[in-house]
Write a protein that holds these residues in place. Structure first.
Motif, PDB file in Angstrom:
ATOM      1  N   VAL A   1       0.862  -1.188   0.000  1.00  0.00           N
ATOM      2  CA  VAL A   1       0.000   0.000   0.000  1.00  0.00           C
ATOM      3  C   VAL A   1       0.895   1.233   0.000  1.00  0.00           C
ATOM      4  CG1 VAL A   1      -1.705   1.326   1.288  1.00  0.00           C
ATOM      5  CG2 VAL A   1      -1.910  -1.159   1.150  1.00  0.00           C
ATOM      6  N   VAL A   2       0.647   2.139  -0.933  1.00  0.00           N
ATOM      7  CA  VAL A   2       1.418   3.381  -1.055  1.00  0.00           C
ATOM      8  C   VAL A   2       0.453   4.551  -0.896  1.00  0.00           C
ATOM      9  CG1 VAL A   2       2.908   4.782  -2.536  1.00  0.00           C
ATOM     10  CG2 VAL A   2       3.071   2.280  -2.614  1.00  0.00           C
ATOM     11  N   SER A   3       0.786   5.476   0.005  1.00  0.00           N
ATOM     12  CA  SER A   3      -0.089   6.623   0.230  1.00  0.00           C
ATOM     13  C   SER A   3       0.747   7.875   0.454  1.00  0.00           C
ATOM     14  CB  SER A   3      -1.025   6.368   1.420  1.00  0.00           C
ATOM     15  OG  SER A   3      -0.276   6.192   2.612  1.00  0.00           O
ATOM     16  N   GLY A   4       0.059   8.970   0.681  1.00  0.00           N
ATOM     17  CA  GLY A   4       0.701  10.271   0.850  1.00  0.00           C
ATOM     18  C   GLY A   4      -0.186  11.338   0.251  1.00  0.00           C
ATOM     19  N   ARG A   5      -0.019  12.562   0.723  1.00  0.00           N
ATOM     20  CA  ARG A   5      -0.861  13.648   0.208  1.00  0.00           C
ATOM     21  C   ARG A   5      -0.624  13.836  -1.288  1.00  0.00           C
ATOM     22  NH1 ARG A   5       0.935  16.862   4.569  1.00  0.00           N
ATOM     23  NH2 ARG A   5       1.638  18.471   3.129  1.00  0.00           N
TER      24      ARG A   5
ATOM     25  N   ALA B   1       2.871 -11.774  -8.613  1.00  0.00           N
ATOM     26  CA  ALA B   1       2.440 -10.380  -8.800  1.00  0.00           C
ATOM     27  C   ALA B   1       2.688  -9.617  -7.506  1.00  0.00           C
ATOM     28  CB  ALA B   1       0.967 -10.327  -9.171  1.00  0.00           C
ATOM     29  N   ARG B   2       3.252  -8.450  -7.632  1.00  0.00           N
ATOM     30  CA  ARG B   2       3.478  -7.572  -6.488  1.00  0.00           C
ATOM     31  C   ARG B   2       2.480  -6.423  -6.612  1.00  0.00           C
ATOM     32  NH1 ARG B   2       5.260 -11.862  -4.853  1.00  0.00           N
ATOM     33  NH2 ARG B   2       7.417 -12.471  -5.306  1.00  0.00           N
ATOM     34  N   ILE B   3       1.315  -6.619  -6.010  1.00  0.00           N
ATOM     35  CA  ILE B   3       0.213  -5.677  -6.170  1.00  0.00           C
ATOM     36  C   ILE B   3       0.446  -4.463  -5.281  1.00  0.00           C
ATOM     37  CG2 ILE B   3      -2.268  -5.353  -5.910  1.00  0.00           C
ATOM     38  CD1 ILE B   3      -2.587  -8.359  -6.413  1.00  0.00           C
ATOM     39  N   LEU B   4       0.343  -3.282  -5.864  1.00  0.00           N
ATOM     40  CA  LEU B   4       0.535  -2.028  -5.139  1.00  0.00           C
ATOM     41  C   LEU B   4      -0.729  -1.185  -5.275  1.00  0.00           C
ATOM     42  CD1 LEU B   4       4.191  -1.302  -6.262  1.00  0.00           C
ATOM     43  CD2 LEU B   4       3.464  -1.568  -3.888  1.00  0.00           C
ATOM     44  N   LEU B   5      -1.396  -0.970  -4.167  1.00  0.00           N
ATOM     45  CA  LEU B   5      -2.568  -0.101  -4.130  1.00  0.00           C
ATOM     46  C   LEU B   5      -2.109   1.289  -3.711  1.00  0.00           C
ATOM     47  CD1 LEU B   5      -4.991  -2.485  -2.173  1.00  0.00           C
ATOM     48  CD2 LEU B   5      -4.529  -2.421  -4.644  1.00  0.00           C
ATOM     49  N   CYS B   6      -2.503   2.306  -4.462  1.00  0.00           N
ATOM     50  CA  CYS B   6      -2.015   3.656  -4.194  1.00  0.00           C
ATOM     51  C   CYS B   6      -3.180   4.635  -4.152  1.00  0.00           C
ATOM     52  CB  CYS B   6      -1.013   4.080  -5.274  1.00  0.00           C
ATOM     53  SG  CYS B   6      -0.348   5.749  -5.053  1.00  0.00           S
ATOM     54  N   GLY B   7      -3.082   5.619  -3.260  1.00  0.00           N
ATOM     55  CA  GLY B   7      -4.106   6.650  -3.189  1.00  0.00           C
ATOM     56  C   GLY B   7      -3.635   7.840  -2.390  1.00  0.00           C
ATOM     57  N   SER B   8      -4.280   8.973  -2.598  1.00  0.00           N
ATOM     58  CA  SER B   8      -3.883  10.215  -1.939  1.00  0.00           C
ATOM     59  C   SER B   8      -4.718  10.536  -0.713  1.00  0.00           C
ATOM     60  CB  SER B   8      -3.968  11.387  -2.925  1.00  0.00           C
ATOM     61  OG  SER B   8      -3.072  11.204  -3.999  1.00  0.00           O
TER      62      SER B   8
ATOM     63  N   LEU C   1       3.918   2.037   2.541  1.00  0.00           N
ATOM     64  CA  LEU C   1       4.845   3.140   2.264  1.00  0.00           C
ATOM     65  C   LEU C   1       4.082   4.457   2.176  1.00  0.00           C
ATOM     66  CD1 LEU C   1       7.785   3.983   1.475  1.00  0.00           C
ATOM     67  CD2 LEU C   1       7.093   3.646  -0.908  1.00  0.00           C
ATOM     68  N   ILE C   2       4.483   5.420   2.988  1.00  0.00           N
ATOM     69  CA  ILE C   2       3.919   6.774   2.920  1.00  0.00           C
ATOM     70  C   ILE C   2       4.965   7.687   2.302  1.00  0.00           C
ATOM     71  CG2 ILE C   2       3.010   8.713   4.239  1.00  0.00           C
ATOM     72  CD1 ILE C   2       2.060   6.741   6.341  1.00  0.00           C
ATOM     73  N   VAL C   3       4.625   8.339   1.210  1.00  0.00           N
ATOM     74  CA  VAL C   3       5.545   9.244   0.513  1.00  0.00           C
ATOM     75  C   VAL C   3       5.371  10.645   1.103  1.00  0.00           C
ATOM     76  CG1 VAL C   3       6.228  10.201  -1.709  1.00  0.00           C
ATOM     77  CG2 VAL C   3       5.401   7.839  -1.570  1.00  0.00           C
ATOM     78  N   PRO C   4       6.380  11.161   1.816  1.00  0.00           N
ATOM     79  CA  PRO C   4       6.215  12.440   2.517  1.00  0.00           C
ATOM     80  C   PRO C   4       6.561  13.626   1.618  1.00  0.00           C
ATOM     81  CG  PRO C   4       8.358  11.533   3.041  1.00  0.00           C
ATOM     82  CD  PRO C   4       7.701  10.546   2.082  1.00  0.00           C
ATOM     83  N   THR C   5       6.282  14.819   2.133  1.00  0.00           N
ATOM     84  CA  THR C   5       6.776  16.030   1.482  1.00  0.00           C
ATOM     85  C   THR C   5       8.280  16.141   1.731  1.00  0.00           C
ATOM     86  OG1 THR C   5       6.367  17.364   3.447  1.00  0.00           O
ATOM     87  CG2 THR C   5       4.587  17.223   1.852  1.00  0.00           C
TER      88      THR C   5
ATOM     89  N   ALA D   1      -7.049  15.740  10.527  1.00  0.00           N
ATOM     90  CA  ALA D   1      -5.804  15.102  10.960  1.00  0.00           C
ATOM     91  C   ALA D   1      -5.555  13.822  10.179  1.00  0.00           C
ATOM     92  CB  ALA D   1      -5.841  14.820  12.457  1.00  0.00           C
ATOM     93  N   ASP D   2      -6.601  13.023   9.974  1.00  0.00           N
ATOM     94  CA  ASP D   2      -6.459  11.789   9.202  1.00  0.00           C
ATOM     95  C   ASP D   2      -6.083  12.077   7.753  1.00  0.00           C
ATOM     96  OD1 ASP D   2      -7.068  10.279  11.412  1.00  0.00           O
ATOM     97  OD2 ASP D   2      -9.167   9.935  10.853  1.00  0.00           O
ATOM     98  N   ALA D   3      -6.537  13.210   7.243  1.00  0.00           N
ATOM     99  CA  ALA D   3      -6.226  13.582   5.861  1.00  0.00           C
ATOM    100  C   ALA D   3      -4.831  14.180   5.719  1.00  0.00           C
ATOM    101  CB  ALA D   3      -7.267  14.582   5.343  1.00  0.00           C
ATOM    102  N   GLY D   4      -4.136  14.372   6.836  1.00  0.00           N
ATOM    103  CA  GLY D   4      -2.780  14.899   6.777  1.00  0.00           C
ATOM    104  C   GLY D   4      -2.695  16.403   6.680  1.00  0.00           C
ATOM    105  N   LEU D   5      -3.804  17.103   6.890  1.00  0.00           N
ATOM    106  CA  LEU D   5      -3.795  18.560   6.797  1.00  0.00           C
ATOM    107  C   LEU D   5      -3.585  19.224   8.152  1.00  0.00           C
ATOM    108  CD1 LEU D   5      -6.704  19.040   4.236  1.00  0.00           C
ATOM    109  CD2 LEU D   5      -4.243  19.237   3.811  1.00  0.00           C
ATOM    110  N   LEU D   6      -3.878  18.512   9.223  1.00  0.00           N
ATOM    111  CA  LEU D   6      -3.609  18.986  10.579  1.00  0.00           C
ATOM    112  C   LEU D   6      -2.753  17.948  11.298  1.00  0.00           C
ATOM    113  CD1 LEU D   6      -6.969  20.399  12.035  1.00  0.00           C
ATOM    114  CD2 LEU D   6      -4.995  21.703  11.247  1.00  0.00           C
TER     115      LEU D   6
END
Length: 489
Positions: A34-38, A146-153, A176-180, A298-303
């Motif tokens: 799972v890949v995420s990040g704003r 298969a190496r399945i990668l689910l990604c979302g913002s 994996l969380i992709v940071p600023t 906060a969950d959305a990463g804005l606070l």
């Protein structure tokens, strides 16, 4: 196997290593990541580059797509990948998932499903179907690599995929969380040698790479004297993508409904209301009425929600994205005037906003930069130990019944105070600043929590008397200017 990092990829060395390790795993059996990040942090760039380097499969869902149409589009994408364009059709999602697993029949194969929240919006059963497809002894899984990668913002949505009783809990071997970018990486990314100019740019756009590479196409102020013109042309202009970016950030997150109230909450925080009670009072609501909104932001990463270093059961809310803070402090109060472009008007509005910019944007963002330095860049010798947590807090002085705000409190793993500090973006700091911190240190000493060091941060420099005091302190007084903030420890 380690794949070479693409030449056009800036930084992201660690993230690339995690992804390549995941997709290069030769063990039999399909696996899930799972890949995420704003938004705008380069997740899609990373995953597309990964698929290009490995011959993997990449599919990006589109918004508000009915399930049948999504299946058709996914079938077209699989068809193009296997060399049979227009010939693959899926009757249902179970068939589609097994087809994705079959892509890894011969070798480890990254299979990327980008914008996964859009897919789930049209097919809420997808996480459960993927869980079932990845059952440990199921033949389609065992015979696939298969190496399945689910990604979302949507950080909250992606995080919840693996939480609690969610269907995919325990199934993923990569999260994996992709940071600023931090402020040092952002300076290099923007190619700015002037440190004060680099800090000024960061105060507004932070470390989001897409703002430079996509929104502004590399446009950056060449000199400090160009900064005001750059803000006027590229941030405050209705023709610039950055002008409506903050509104888009909230509108694009499927977890945020009634965005007007969320903007109001963010505006209250930007004004300096950092506690739940203060925010509720500012927007004339009960604290219980906004608990959900604060949690969602906060969950959305804005606070961010940070505990007070000295007082239990008290937390401070802070806006995480500088552009969001800039929008609510500088742009939103005059948004209608900015939209109606008139010769010289934007210049006048920007000049009139300078006090708000200094107090509500520059000050808080600079404090965040200083906390980042103390947490991740300062040497152990500087603070008298390794800082594992850097907070702010309020110290109560029983003798005077006064409360003293502390911008930085560096603490070790056991909660011992290593250093206390103050950060000033626009002030040349002098002995008065040191005396205030010494007074606070004395209060903490009386409580058995004396700090090892006092750290003073300034974006404008230090007076000679303060520098002399620091030089004669044996390292107890640490002065951190922009040069040290960017290059030192």
């Amino acid at each position: 196997m380690r794949l070479p990092r693409p030449a056009d990829m800036f930084d992201r060395t660690w993230e690339w290593a995690q992804l390549t390790r995941f997709v290069s795993d030769t063990e039999p059996g399909a696996s899930l990541g799972v890949v995420s990040g704003r938004r705008r942090q380069g997740k899609t760039f990373l995953l597309e580059a990964l698929c290009e380097a490995t011959g993997g499969f990449y599919y990006s869902a589109t918004e508000t797509m009915p399930s049948r149409e999504a299946l058709r589009q996914l079938g077209d994408a699989v068809g193009r990948h296997v060399g049979s364009p227009g010939k693959i059709r899926f009757a249902h999602w179970e068939e589609a998932i097994d087809a994705l697993l079959s892509l890894g029949a011969d070798r480890p194969m990254p299979v990327v499903l980008d914008e996964f929240p859009y897919m789930v919006h049209g097919a809420p059963e997808l996480p459960s179907l993927i869980q079932r497809a990845l059952s440990p002894r199921r033949r389609e899984r065992v015979e696939s690599r298969a190496r399945i990668l689910l990604c979302g913002s949507s950080i909250s949505f992606m995080g919840n995929l693996l939480m609690g009783s969610a269907p995919l809990r325990g199934r993923a071997s990569l999260e994996l969380i992709v940071p600023t970018f931090d402020y040092r990486a952002a300076r290099e990314f923007w190619g700015l040698d002037d440190l004060r100019l680099a800090a000024l740019v960061y105060l507004i756009v932070g470390g989001t790479p897409a703002y430079k590479s996509e929104f502004l196409r590399g446009a950056a102020p060449a000199r400090r004297e160009d900064f005001d013109g750059w803000v006027i042309e590229h941030v405050l202009s209705p023709a610039s993508p950055l002008f409506r970016e903050v509104r888009a950030l909230l509108a694009e997150d499927p977890t945020l409904t009634n965005t007007g109230l969320y903007h109001t909450v963010l505006a209250a925080v930007a004004e300096g209301n950092c506690t739940r009670g203060a925010i509720a009072s500012r927007i004339e609501r009960k604290a219980t009425d906004i608990s959900h909104h604060l949690t969602v932001l906060a969950d959305a990463g804005l606070l961010s929600v940070e505990p007070d270093a000295f007082r239990q059961n008290r937390s401070a809310y802070r806006i995480t994205e500088p552009l969001v803070r800039f929008y609510h402090s500088v742009m939103r109060p005059v948004y209608a005037q900015l939209e109606q472009v008139r010769p010289g008007r934007t210049e006048r509005l920007w000049q009139a906003a300078q006090p708000r910019f200094r107090s509500a944007v520059a000050g808080p963002v600079f404090e965040h930069m200083c906390r980042t330095w103390a947490h991740s860049m300062a040497a152990d010798e500087t603070l008298g130990g390794m800082a594992v947590q850097v907070l702010s807090g309020v110290v109560h002085d029983p003798s005077s019944r006064a409360n003293h705000e502390v911008d930085l409190v560096s603490m070790d793993a056991d909660g011992n105070i290593l250093a206390i500090g103050e950060a000033k973006w626009g002030d040349t700091m002098g002995m008065a600043h040191l005396e205030r911190m010494e007074q606070i240190a004395a209060v903490l000493r009386a409580k058995g929590r004396e700090p090892n060091a006092i750290t003073l941060f300034s974006g404008a420099g230090f007076m000679p008397a303060l520098r002399a005091a620091a030089d004669g302190s044996g390292g107890r007084i640490q002065l951190v200017d922009l040069e040290r903030l960017y290059h030192g420890e």
